[in-house]
Design an enzyme around this catalytic site. Sequence first.
Site, PDB file in Angstrom:
ATOM      1  N   TYR A 179      -8.661   5.648  -6.073  1.00 19.76           N
ATOM      2  CA  TYR A 179      -7.488   4.800  -5.811  1.00 19.76           C
ATOM      3  C   TYR A 179      -7.158   4.871  -4.314  1.00 19.76           C
ATOM      4  CZ  TYR A 179      -2.597   3.281  -5.637  1.00 19.76           C
ATOM      5  OH  TYR A 179      -1.427   2.639  -5.302  1.00 19.76           O
ATOM      6  N   LYS A 205      -7.142   1.888  -1.475  1.00 22.59           N
ATOM      7  CA  LYS A 205      -5.960   1.479  -0.706  1.00 22.59           C
ATOM      8  C   LYS A 205      -6.252   1.578   0.807  1.00 22.59           C
ATOM      9  CE  LYS A 205      -2.824   0.125  -2.533  1.00 22.59           C
ATOM     10  NZ  LYS A 205      -2.590  -1.195  -3.216  1.00 22.59           N
ATOM     11  N   SER A 207       0.841  -1.201   0.000  1.00 23.68           N
ATOM     12  CA  SER A 207       0.000   0.000   0.000  1.00 23.68           C
ATOM     13  C   SER A 207       0.878   1.253   0.000  1.00 23.68           C
ATOM     14  CB  SER A 207      -0.941  -0.018   1.211  1.00 23.68           C
ATOM     15  OG  SER A 207      -1.894   1.017   1.124  1.00 23.68           O
TER      16      SER A 207
HETATM   17  P1  NAP Z   1       2.313  -1.953 -11.889  1.00 24.43           P
HETATM   18  O1  NAP Z   1       3.698  -1.886 -12.396  1.00 24.43           O
HETATM   19  O2  NAP Z   1       1.196  -1.428 -12.734  1.00 24.43           O
HETATM   20  O3  NAP Z   1       2.019  -3.483 -11.501  1.00 24.43           O
HETATM   21  C1  NAP Z   1       0.733  -3.887 -11.105  1.00 24.43           C
HETATM   22  C2  NAP Z   1       0.707  -5.401 -11.117  1.00 24.43           C
HETATM   23  O4  NAP Z   1      -0.607  -5.837 -10.690  1.00 24.43           O
HETATM   24  C3  NAP Z   1       0.925  -5.975 -12.502  1.00 24.43           C
HETATM   25  O5  NAP Z   1       1.673  -7.166 -12.423  1.00 24.43           O
HETATM   26  C4  NAP Z   1      -0.483  -6.272 -12.975  1.00 24.43           C
HETATM   27  O6  NAP Z   1      -0.461  -7.299 -13.945  1.00 24.43           O
HETATM   28  C5  NAP Z   1      -1.127  -6.724 -11.675  1.00 24.43           C
HETATM   29  N1  NAP Z   1      -2.593  -6.653 -11.693  1.00 24.43           N
HETATM   30  C6  NAP Z   1      -3.367  -5.565 -11.907  1.00 24.43           C
HETATM   31  N2  NAP Z   1      -4.656  -5.922 -11.862  1.00 24.43           N
HETATM   32  C7  NAP Z   1      -4.690  -7.262 -11.597  1.00 24.43           C
HETATM   33  C8  NAP Z   1      -5.732  -8.197 -11.431  1.00 24.43           C
HETATM   34  N3  NAP Z   1      -7.028  -7.846 -11.531  1.00 24.43           N
HETATM   35  N4  NAP Z   1      -5.409  -9.478 -11.167  1.00 24.43           N
HETATM   36  C9  NAP Z   1      -4.108  -9.862 -11.075  1.00 24.43           C
HETATM   37  N5  NAP Z   1      -3.073  -9.013 -11.227  1.00 24.43           N
HETATM   38  C10 NAP Z   1      -3.380  -7.726 -11.490  1.00 24.43           C
HETATM   39  O7  NAP Z   1       2.169  -1.201 -10.500  1.00 24.43           O
HETATM   40  P2  NAP Z   1       3.047  -1.214  -9.170  1.00 24.43           P
HETATM   41  O8  NAP Z   1       3.412   0.199  -8.887  1.00 24.43           O
HETATM   42  O9  NAP Z   1       4.088  -2.247  -9.228  1.00 24.43           O
HETATM   43  O10 NAP Z   1       1.923  -1.601  -8.115  1.00 24.43           O
HETATM   44  C11 NAP Z   1       1.959  -2.785  -7.329  1.00 24.43           C
HETATM   45  C12 NAP Z   1       1.236  -2.500  -6.005  1.00 24.43           C
HETATM   46  O11 NAP Z   1       1.966  -1.513  -5.298  1.00 24.43           O
HETATM   47  C13 NAP Z   1      -0.173  -1.954  -6.156  1.00 24.43           C
HETATM   48  O12 NAP Z   1      -0.992  -2.545  -5.168  1.00 24.43           O
HETATM   49  C14 NAP Z   1      -0.015  -0.478  -5.856  1.00 24.43           C
HETATM   50  O13 NAP Z   1      -1.197   0.100  -5.351  1.00 24.43           O
HETATM   51  C15 NAP Z   1       1.082  -0.528  -4.813  1.00 24.43           C
HETATM   52  N6  NAP Z   1       1.881   0.688  -4.592  1.00 24.43           N
HETATM   53  C16 NAP Z   1       2.522   1.271  -5.623  1.00 24.43           C
HETATM   54  C17 NAP Z   1       3.304   2.403  -5.377  1.00 24.43           C
HETATM   55  C18 NAP Z   1       4.077   3.096  -6.478  1.00 24.43           C
HETATM   56  O14 NAP Z   1       4.569   4.223  -6.241  1.00 24.43           O
HETATM   57  N7  NAP Z   1       4.236   2.500  -7.664  1.00 24.43           N
HETATM   58  C19 NAP Z   1       3.414   2.923  -4.086  1.00 24.43           C
HETATM   59  C20 NAP Z   1       2.726   2.274  -3.040  1.00 24.43           C
HETATM   60  C21 NAP Z   1       1.985   1.148  -3.312  1.00 24.43           C
HETATM   61  P3  NAP Z   1      -1.562  -7.476 -15.086  1.00 24.43           P
HETATM   62  O15 NAP Z   1      -1.899  -6.131 -15.617  1.00 24.43           O
HETATM   63  O16 NAP Z   1      -0.872  -8.378 -16.055  1.00 24.43           O
HETATM   64  O17 NAP Z   1      -2.716  -8.149 -14.431  1.00 24.43           O
END
Ligand code: NAP
Length: 230
Positions: free
Chosen positions: A154, A158, A140
């Site tokens: 969003y 979260k 998160s």
């Molecule tokens: P990302 O690069 O877009 O990766 C998201 C991942 O989730 C992808 O592998 C995507 O694969 C998968 N996904 C999305 N919808 C899905 C579904 N319905 N079923 C199964 N897999 C699904 O984003 P990220 O930044 O790495 O985000 C990962 C997590 O970290 C998220 O929960 C996000 O809220 C959290 N987060 C991100 C940040 C940041 O700054 N980036 C900061 C804090 C928390 P597919 O599209 O192939 O399904």
Amino acid sequence: MDGQTVVVTGASRGIGRAVALELATAGAHVVLCARDRAGLEATADTIEEQGGSVTYKRADVRDEFDVEYLMEKAATVGGEIDGVVANAGVYHGDAGNTPLDTESYSAFDDHIQTNARGVFVTLREAIPHLSDDARLLVTSGTVARKTASGYGSYAVSKAAAEAVARGFAADSDYEVCVVDPGVVETSLTGATGHDPDTVAEQFRWALEEAPSEYFDGSVIDRRTFRTESR
Ligand code: NAP
């Protein structure tokens, strides 16, 4: 982490991919899912090239039957599940430019379905297959806890995901925490931030070494990790 089985959702790219590589390098058998089979295959190929052990399955966390099968497969190939990283997530729109007062109903619904209900489904379906000392992590960010303009539904989703983590910590026999890696440069943010590879260690540390006191649904953020892991 030799002999341990860890499920990582959302491992086709971004944070989940980096965490999967980190855990496999530490010796865990990682079981991965996402919707995009090609991305999953690419992550798995890299893990295998580096000598790691991996299983992957296309699964959508919005579909409890997909996730039920994923967890059954993890338990079949790896024995009991020792760790879960409920990481899959979406952001509809440009991060920070999706104010709640003009949010579409479809974006609101899918954020809740994927980011909040998807975490509930992931933890709920893992429970029948967990080892006694399994740890469950939910990825998160600060928008879940602090007022920040432009993060719309969003942020709502979260906040709900973190409440799901606290609920499982209270109501199940397992250790559950939230891992907040700060801002990470992925396709979700599309902008600046930490390299995903640099935040992956925070997740490994949370699974392997973090004190139990954090596993009441509390948040392990970057500062906590840096301070406690010294
Ligand atoms: P990302 O690069 O877009 O990766 C998201 C991942 O989730 C992808 O592998 C995507 O694969 C998968 N996904 C999305 N919808 C899905 C579904 N319905 N079923 C199964 N897999 C699904 O984003 P990220 O930044 O790495 O985000 C990962 C997590 O970290 C998220 O929960 C996000 O809220 C959290 N987060 C991100 C940040 C940041 O700054 N980036 C900061 C804090 C928390 P597919 O599209 O192939 O399904």
